[in-house]
Structure formats: C-alpha cells, structure tokens
Design a protein around this motif. Structure first.
Motif, PDB file in Angstrom:
ATOM      1  N   GLY B  75       0.827  -1.197   0.000  1.00 36.95           N
ATOM      2  CA  GLY B  75       0.000   0.000   0.000  1.00 36.95           C
ATOM      3  C   GLY B  75       0.856   1.239   0.000  1.00 36.95           C
ATOM      4  N   PRO B  76       0.274   2.366  -0.398  1.00 34.48           N
ATOM      5  CA  PRO B  76       1.051   3.605  -0.514  1.00 34.48           C
ATOM      6  C   PRO B  76       1.519   4.169   0.832  1.00 34.48           C
ATOM      7  N   ASP B  77       0.986   3.651   1.946  1.00 31.42           N
ATOM      8  CA  ASP B  77       1.494   4.127   3.239  1.00 31.42           C
ATOM      9  C   ASP B  77       2.884   3.562   3.508  1.00 31.42           C
ATOM     10  N   ARG B  78       3.313   2.581   2.678  1.00 30.69           N
ATOM     11  CA  ARG B  78       4.682   2.057   2.770  1.00 30.69           C
ATOM     12  C   ARG B  78       5.311   2.124   1.387  1.00 30.69           C
TER      13      ARG B  78
END
Lengths: 317, 263
Positions: B75-78
């Motif tokens: 995911g874009p949080d990582r």
C-alpha cells in the motif's frame, strides 16, 4: 516462413543510457590527450600532415554514394542474370527492355475498367489490399486478446501453446479448402486464409510481451493499489504495446505474402489472380511487372507499420 | 509499542530441494521519524525484510505492525523506492509522479492541488527541470530522484528504500545521499533503507541494523549512530566517532560475518 517468424518474436532489449559516457571520437577527429599537450617541444612533423582531417561533408557524401552504388551494383547484377536467362535458357522470359515497355503500358492506365474480369492493375491491388486488411484486422482483433490471456495466465498458456505450435507452420494454402467448404464463397475464404495465417505472430508476440513485463512495474502497481482494470490500462497495455506492434508488423507482411497465393486459387479481382490470369495468357512481362509491384506494396505496408511503431512505441520515440 | 514493529519474522521459500529458510526470527522495532539502515552481505535477505514490510512478500511466521495495525498487503502508506528505479518508461517524469498522486489523493485533493503536489515533490528532488522527459532520456541518478519523488508524493508512513543507490557511480550516489539528508531534515520521515555501503549507512542513519549471513539470516547487531545533524561528509571524514562507527560495521561484516565463499 514460420522459422523467420519464430526468430523474430524475440525483441532486442534496448540498453539504458549510462550515467556518464566517455566522449567517443568521431571518425576523422584526433584525440588530444593532456600528456600530448604537455610535450615541451613541438613535434618535428605537424600532426596535421600525418592525418589530414576529413571534413564531415566529405564523409557524408561518401556514405550517400555508398548507399546508392552498392545496391545499384547488385541491381545491375540481377539485370545481367535476367538477360542471360533470356538469351541462354528460355526466350519466354522477356528482356528487361520488353518488361519495361509493358510496365509503362500497365501503369499508363492503372484504373481502367473494361469488364468485370478486366480491370487496371490499380484495381487489382486495391481489391487485394481490401482482403488483406480485412483478414489482418480480424487477426489483430482476435490475436491480441488471446495473446494477452496466454501471457497473463500460465494455465491458458499451457492449454493453448501446443495448438499454436501445431497450427503456426501450416501453409496458408492448406487452409483454403476448409475455408471454401465452410464459407461456400471465394472472398470470405481468402480472408479466412489471411486471418488464420497472420494471427500467429500477433498471438506469440503479445504473449511474449506480457510475459516480459518487468516484475517491478507490477510491484509499483501493487504499492499503488491499482485495480485490475487500471493495471491493464495503465501498465499491461502500454508495456506490451511495443511487442504487439512487432507482432502486427510481422503479421501484415505475412498477410500480404499469403494473399497472392490465395487469390491464385480463388480467382476474382486481385493481384494474385492477375498473375495467374496473365500466366494463362502467357503475358510473362505482366507477371514480372506484378512481382515488382507486389514487392513495392509490401515495402509501403512495412513502412506504414514502422511509422505506427515509431508513433506508439515508447522505446523508439 | 513502537511505530513500526517487525516481530519475529520467518520467511521460508519452498524449493525443489525442500524448504529454504531465508529469514529466521527477525525482530526490529522502529520509532517514528527514525532513519534505519539494514546492512549485510548480498544474499543475506535484507531485501526480503523490506519486501515483507512493503507487503510484497508474506512472512511465513510472525508479522509486521505499523501503528499497531497488521501489514498484509502492499500500500502507498509504505512507499517503496526500488533498486532499479522502476519508472514506467512510457510516462514522462511528471506523469510518473502524477500517477501516484492521483491514486493516493484522487479523492482528497482537487486537480490543481494534485498538480501542485506533484511539482512540489519533483522540486524536492531537484527534478523540476525535466518534467516532460521520459525515463529513457534521463540519467540513472535522475531516474532514482524521480523514483524518490514518486515515493515521497504518496506521503508514506514509512519510506522503504531497497538499495536505492546501488546501481549508481560514487559521485552520483554522494549527490543523492545529500538530497536524502536534506529531505529527511525537512520532512522527518520514518525510513527503512537497505544498503551494502558502509559509509552510506553511517552517514544517513540513526541506527544501523547489521544482518548475519543467510540462510536463516537474522539481526546480528544494532549500532546506534550518535552523530549530530546536519552531517557533513567532509567534516566527518576526520571525525573519530564517525570512523569508530564505520570500523564497527566493517568489523561485523568482514570479521564476524565474513562470507566463506568470498575469501
């Protein structure tokens, strides 16, 4: 023919530009190293005298001359062989001069219509092109989705690959009876033959293109959480496009090769039947003119596909 | 509980010759705003650790918690900065960043805001001059800058960098390290970076995680780098503390974890 297609399915990998590259001296340029500059005394003989600089204009002129002279020489050689065949083997093969005269005659009135079976060579070519484009369009419309599925799913690949391998090398003319039986008409049969022989490069190249997509692109898609449709539209399609276009280019040249053979058997209007008709009339000069024309149209089709590739292929822009 | 918690991760790959244990009991706790470098010999599974945190690879045992939530998919949080930049070659520099911005902020930001945010991130990595170029037209260092901009633009909770400068020449690498320090000073991201470059690890990170050799690689030692920021490469070259840290890492890599086949 099928060997050529198989070899051509492997695309060359374009190497990336290096971070910094050493300047490569052009032909005719002298490399002056700092050590050479540091010489205390000037050299006894001026460097200029050792290797006179060749101007770029002269280099270019030489390149152009070579581009004309070398192919010209081969062309002349072919003319000589042609004349020898005419003189020593059979005079049924007309001389180049006679053929030229016939060509002038044929191209003088390319679009005449003297009856349903007697039309100018322009019409013959256009009818053939129509069939080729119809078969080619069908091949592309079916081949790209099938190739995509084969490239994306290992199961589909395993299921379809043997069939593709068996059918790919089959001569186009072997399909013609099947087409005639199924469609009961000449035109659809010819289009069917084009379709069935030109679909393989599209399938094989599309599948190879999908398989060659770097895993990194798909990881980027996963990190961005792209949906299936977005992945197809934004990653798979653009990444595969160069391969698809290569497949289409090969397919179109196969199609153009096949049409002549197919039309010889099905008859009607078309460059293939024209050749057959002129053979029956023993107009060999017309046949040779048609051969030249078939080659030229092939080149035009090829360069159109090249143009499309340059336009759509990010590797080539 | 720490911000990012890698807890007792095992990774086992099935192979034709039985199971291959890549990682065993990897345990690591990272605080918010920390810059962590993971160093080890090639093949020791450093990248495997990063892929587990990214969610690109699933841990066989154990797991990863980010802000107390389990990580089980990418995911874009990582956001990940990949080793070979992995820019999409058919998109321009601008579009490569914009695709990420549109995906992450498509609902929360207006079109104009997304445009500005794309430009802002490209400015951070000094790439605003090449917006309309394609990856094939820019150098390797520039590509990696764009890769960093794309990752930053996702405003990740953790920025993951997988040997980001490994493929670059020494000078370009130094430039990019400066840029990363500059960005880190401004944004104070939480960063997990994989590297095999000892100087890079000491210069950039708050802590260096040294991994033992595989198979069944795990965390060997953790070294806290207590050097004031901003750090200057030239000044540090003669700094005894810096050289001490450097020697510690070297000693770990070349004495205790010397690879038998590399002898």
């Amino acid at each position: 023919m099928s060997k050529v297609i198989a070899l051509a399915t492997v695309l060359p990998v374009k190497s990336e530009r290096p971070e910094s590259s050493l300047p490569v001296p052009l032909a005719g340029e002298r490399i002056v190293t700092p050590a050479a500059n540091a010489e205390r005394q000037p050299p006894a003989v001026p460097i200029q005298a050792l290797s006179p600089p060749v101007s770029r204009a002269r280099l270019r002129a030489a390149a152009i001359a070579r581009a004309i002279i070398l192919p010209g020489a081969v062309f002349l050689l072919v003319l000589v062989v042609w004349m020898l065949v005419n003189a020593k083997i059979t005079s049924d093969i007309p001389t180049p001069a006679a053929t030229w005269a016939r060509a002038v005659e044929i191209f003088g009135q390319p679009f005449y219509v003297a009856g349903p079976n007697d039309m100018g060579i322009g019409w013959q070519v256009l009818y053939s092109l129509g069939r080729v484009l119809a078969g080619f369009a069908l091949a592309v419309a079916v081949g790209i989705p099938v190739g995509f599925l084969m490239g994306a799913s290992r199961d589909v690949h395993q299921a379809c690959y043997p069939l593709v391998q068996i059918l790919r090398p089959v001569s186009p003319l072997a399909w013609l009876p099947i087409g005639l039986l199924v469609f009961q008409a000449k035109d659809p049969s010819a289009i069917f033959v084009i379709f069935i022989t030109s679909i393989w490069p599209v399938i094989v190249n599309t599948a190879a293109g999908v398989q060659a997509i770097p895993k990194d692109y798909l990881n980027v898609a996963r990190v961005l959480r792209l949906g299936k449709l977005e992945i197809t539209r934004r990653i798979l399609l653009p990444a595969t496009l160069p391969h698809i276009l290569t497949g289409m280019r090969l397919s179109l040249s196969v199609a153009w090769m096949v049409i002549v053979a197919a039309e010889m058997l099905t008859g009607g209007i078309g460059i293939g039947f024209y050749v057959w008709d002129e053979w029956n009339n023993l107009n060999v000069a017309s046949i040779i003119v048609a051969i030249g024309l078939i080659g030229l149209v092939g080149i035009v089709l090829e360069s159109l596909m090249n143009l499309a590739q340059r336009h759509f292929d990010y590797n080539r822009r | 509980m720490s911000y990012l918690n890698i807890s007792n991760v095992d990774v086992v790959f099935p192979t034709n010759n039985g199971a291959f244990i890549a990682l065993r009991e990897v345990h690591l706790e990272i605080e918010k705003g920390e810059f962590i470098a993971i160093i080890g010999h090639s093949g020791c599974g450093k990248s495997t650790v990063l892929n587990v945190v990214a969610g690109l690879l699933e841990a066989t045992r154990g797991g990863v918690l980010l802000e107390n939530k389990e990580v089980n998919s990418p995911g874009p949080d990582r956001a990940v900065v990949f080793q070979n930049h992995s820019l999409l070659p058919w998109l321009t520099v601008y579009e490569n960043v914009r695709i990420a911005v549109d995906k992450v902020f498509g609902k929360s930001k207006s079109k104009a805001e997304r445009h500005d945010w794309t430009l802002h991130n490209l400015r951070l990595v000094h790439m605003e001059h090449a917006l309309d170029q394609r990856p094939g037209e820019i150098s390797g260092g520039m590509k990696q800058r764009v890769g960093i901009a794309r990752a930053l633009a996702m405003q990740p909770k953790v920025l993951l960098m997988d040997e980001p400068f490994g493929a670059l020449d020494a000078l370009t690498r130094a430039h990019l390290q400066e840029s990363v320090m500059e960005i880190q000073a401004a944004l104070n991201n939480t960063v997990l970076m994989i590297t095999h470059d000892v100087d890079e690890a000491v210069l950039l990170s708050d802590r260096i995680v040294m991994m033992t050799n595989g198979p069944a690689a795990t965390v060997g030692e953790i070294l806290k780098v207590d050097l004031p920021r901003p750090r200057n490469r030239l000044e540090l070259a003669d700094d005894p503390t810096y050289n001490h840290y450097r020697a510690e890492v070297l000693r770990f890599l070349y004495e205790r974890q010397r690879r038998p086949e590399a002898a």
